[in-house]
Scaffold this motif. Structure first.
Motif, short mmCIF file in Angstrom:
data_model
loop_
_atom_site.label_atom_id
_atom_site.label_comp_id
_atom_site.label_asym_id
_atom_site.label_seq_id
_atom_site.Cartn_x
_atom_site.Cartn_y
_atom_site.Cartn_z
N UNK A 455 0.86 -1.13 -0.02
CA UNK A 455 0.02 -0.17 -0.09
C UNK A 455 0.74 1.36 -0.09
N UNK A 456 1.95 1.34 -0.89
CA UNK A 456 2.84 2.14 -0.90
C UNK A 456 2.38 3.48 -2.07
N UNK A 457 2.87 4.43 -1.83
CA UNK A 457 2.75 5.52 -2.63
C UNK A 457 3.58 5.16 -3.90
N UNK A 458 3.14 5.25 -5.18
CA UNK A 458 3.82 4.91 -6.39
C UNK A 458 4.97 5.54 -6.73
N UNK A 459 5.95 4.99 -7.01
CA UNK A 459 7.13 6.04 -7.58
C UNK A 459 7.56 5.23 -8.74
N UNK A 460 8.58 5.78 -9.55
CA UNK A 460 8.94 5.46 -10.61
C UNK A 460 10.59 5.54 -10.79
N UNK A 461 11.24 4.84 -11.61
CA UNK A 461 12.52 5.19 -11.83
C UNK A 461 12.77 6.50 -12.81
N UNK A 462 13.61 7.34 -12.31
CA UNK A 462 13.67 8.48 -12.97
C UNK A 462 15.14 8.80 -13.18
N UNK A 463 15.51 9.00 -14.57
CA UNK A 463 16.94 9.31 -14.79
C UNK A 463 17.37 10.63 -14.64
N UNK A 464 16.34 11.44 -14.32
CA UNK A 464 16.73 12.89 -13.97
C UNK A 464 16.68 14.03 -15.32
N UNK A 465 16.58 15.04 -14.96
CA UNK A 465 16.47 15.98 -16.04
C UNK A 465 17.69 16.18 -16.86
N UNK A 466 19.01 15.95 -16.38
CA UNK A 466 20.08 16.28 -17.20
C UNK A 466 21.21 15.12 -16.96
N UNK A 467 20.97 13.95 -16.80
CA UNK A 467 21.77 12.72 -16.62
C UNK A 467 22.65 12.53 -17.88
N UNK A 468 24.04 12.40 -17.68
CA UNK A 468 25.10 11.92 -18.40
C UNK A 468 25.41 10.52 -18.12
N UNK A 469 25.62 9.70 -18.89
CA UNK A 469 26.29 8.43 -18.82
C UNK A 469 27.45 8.28 -18.23
N UNK A 470 27.86 7.41 -17.26
CA UNK A 470 29.08 7.07 -16.78
C UNK A 470 29.88 6.50 -17.76
N UNK A 471 31.16 6.88 -18.03
CA UNK A 471 32.08 6.34 -18.96
C UNK A 471 32.76 5.14 -18.44
N UNK A 472 33.09 4.18 -19.44
CA UNK A 472 33.84 2.96 -19.15
C UNK A 472 35.00 3.46 -19.13
N UNK A 473 36.19 2.61 -18.50
CA UNK A 473 37.56 2.86 -18.43
C UNK A 473 38.03 2.97 -19.95
N UNK A 474 37.36 2.14 -20.76
CA UNK A 474 38.10 2.40 -22.34
C UNK A 474 37.64 3.50 -22.80
#
Length: 495
Positions: A455-474
């Motif tokens: 009986x929880x308040x619904x939430x949803x995954x949110x990337x955010x308004x200005x999210x950048x990808x984490x770079x790999x070491x390569x």
């Protein structure tokens, strides 16, 4: 001069290394003792190896004593530098990701807002243990120099409940001072400032060149500057509406206030993505993650580069070495320090931790009377101080009721979420971070029960308004210089 310095969280390699360089550039400090301690044995080994190489190549007869035994490192220490991040990146990820589910979009999340409040709960619990060790084994006149965030909350807890004389140190004032000089077309040493408020919300209440007050010239100067008019939109807007420039970067400041990040569709109007610190969603988490991964890969190359030279002209802008120099040699140093208010700024609470001008010499750290802040800046600071006080008391007592009140009073959390959402979010954050929150054992068990009942308040995954990808070491390896610069920004001293 012979005395002992200890570093807690010494695995913060770039920052620790820079502080060691600064301290050993003082000509009287060539025979001091240095000890490092960290819970990460690998990072501790790497930073010790690199700093010892610097010391050896500068011809000093100092051997760093490195240990994972904190009490051993602190024994007889006169000065202790604290640069810890309790919970590391694992806990930090929860500080950013869980609030995003509720629409709270943070850039940094380590001073105020949902992330900063929870970071404080983890940090204060551990700082009380650190203070106990300091009281037990360190020198009787020990000074704790705290560089860890949330600066005001940790410094408040150490002074009030830890029983250790603590000064909080930050470089926000110096950075903003440099920007002000730049927009006025002057060198930094040609611009005299008085800056006062609370950490990360400190205001340049006086700006002078050649004895003339230039405070009223700053808005036009920043609005016309080709770089800052793009990168510092929040700070410029606050300057426009409150009349004074504030210390902290665009991304930091945007998450301490209720106006600039509450509507996802408007966030990009106020930020700039050329640098993470200008407002990127989860920007500091990204660069910390990339920096950790890159440093572990690139460390052997660091040892092949030239050692730091311990020269006066190579000292950085951090206050720490200058404070030690003033206390030990009597040479006067002026800086901006985080100390208990005690009436220095009368329209901020007397028990709060304020950031204001101070002087250091053999008599200690002296904080002169500043006077009242202008009403608008004081109101902004007082709003944050209420959150800080609730957060400190919550952490000390393991009181989730106070913790939830702190979240409700936080400017951005309160602008985005209703009370029921805040209550549920705090339950989630407590449960996710339970291994770092021993004082909340009972509250966490109750939170788990509530979350498991459904009986929880619904939430949803949110990337955010200005999210950048984490770079790999390569991906980072394609531009090694950029990766190294990014790794430096991921360290304690550069954010």
């Amino acid at each position: 001069m012979k005395f002992k310095i200890a570093f807690i969280g010494a695995g913060s390699i770039g920052f620790t290394r820079g502080l060691v360089r600064d301290i050993l550039s003082v000509k009287e400090f060539k025979e001091i003792e240095i000890s490092f301690t960290d819970i990460n044995e690998r990072n501790l080994e790497m930073v010790t190896k690199l700093c010892q190489r610097d010391i050896d190549e500068n011809g000093l007869n100092i051997t760093i004593k490195s240990t994972t035994n904190r009490r051993e490192a602190l024994k007889n220490a006169k000065y202790i530098f604290n640069v810890v991040r309790i919970g590391g990146l694992e806990a930090f990820k929860h500080d950013i990701e869980i609030p995003l589910k509720y629409g709270i979009d943070q850039c940094v999340g380590d001073t105020l807002c949902a992330g900063g409040i929870m970071y404080g709960q983890r940090g204060i619990a551990e700082m009380l243990e650190i203070c106990k060790d300091i009281r037990d084994v360190s020198a009787s006149d020990v000074l704790l120099l705290n560089y860890a965030n949330p600066m005001a909350m940790l410094t408040w807890a150490c002074n009030k409940y830890g029983g250790v004389n603590t000064v909080g140190l930050c470089h926000g004032v110096q950075n903003g001072h440099k920007q002000i000089a730049e927009v006025l077309g002057r060198e930094k040493n040609e611009v005299d400032i008085i800056c006062a408020g609370i950490n990360h919300q400190t205001w340049y209440i006086q700006v002078k060149t050649d004895g003339t007050d230039r405070t009223g010239d700053l808005l036009a100067a920043f609005q016309e500057h080709p770089k800052y008019k793009v990168e510092e939109k929040v700070r410029i807007d606050m300057l426009k509406r409150f009349g004074y420039f504030s210390t902290e970067s665009n991304g930091h400041l945007s998450e301490y206030l209720p106006w600039y990040r509450k509507r996802p569709e408007e966030i990009n109007e106020w930020i700039d993505l050329s640098k993470w610190i200008n407002g990127e969603t989860g920007g500091y988490l990204r660069v910390c993650t990339e920096g950790r991964n890159w440093f572990e890969t690139d460390f052997p190359n660091w040892l092949n580069e030239p050692a730091y030279e311990f020269k006066e002209e190579n000292r950085g802008q951090e206050h720490g070495s200058f404070i030690l120099e003033g206390l030990e040699t009597g040479r006067t140093y002026r800086g901006h320090f985080n100390r208990i208010n005690n009436g220095i700024i009368p329209n901020l609470p007397s028990d709060a931790i304020i950031e204001a001008p101070g002087y250091v010499d053999r008599n200690g750290i002296s904080m002169p009377y500043v006077g009242e802040l202008p009403l608008g800046p004081a109101a902004v600071c007082n709003m944050s101080i209420s959150v800080q006080r609730l957060s400190v008391e919550a952490a000390i007592n393991g009181d989730d009721y106070l913790l939830k009140q702190a979240m409700m009073m936080d400017p951005l959390v309160g602008a985005v979420c209703n009370p029921n959402e805040i209550w549920q979010m705090v339950d989630e954050m407590l449960v996710a971070q339970k291994e770092w929150l021993p004082q909340y054992k009972k509250s966490i068990a109750e939170a788990e029960d509530r979350l498991n009942k459904g009986d929880l308040i619904p939430t949803q995954y949110n990337e955010g308004a200005a999210r950048l990808k984490v770079k790999t070491v390569e991906e980072m390896a394609e531009n090694r210089q950029e990766a190294k610069r990014n790794s430096g920004e991921a360290d304690k001293g550069n954010f």
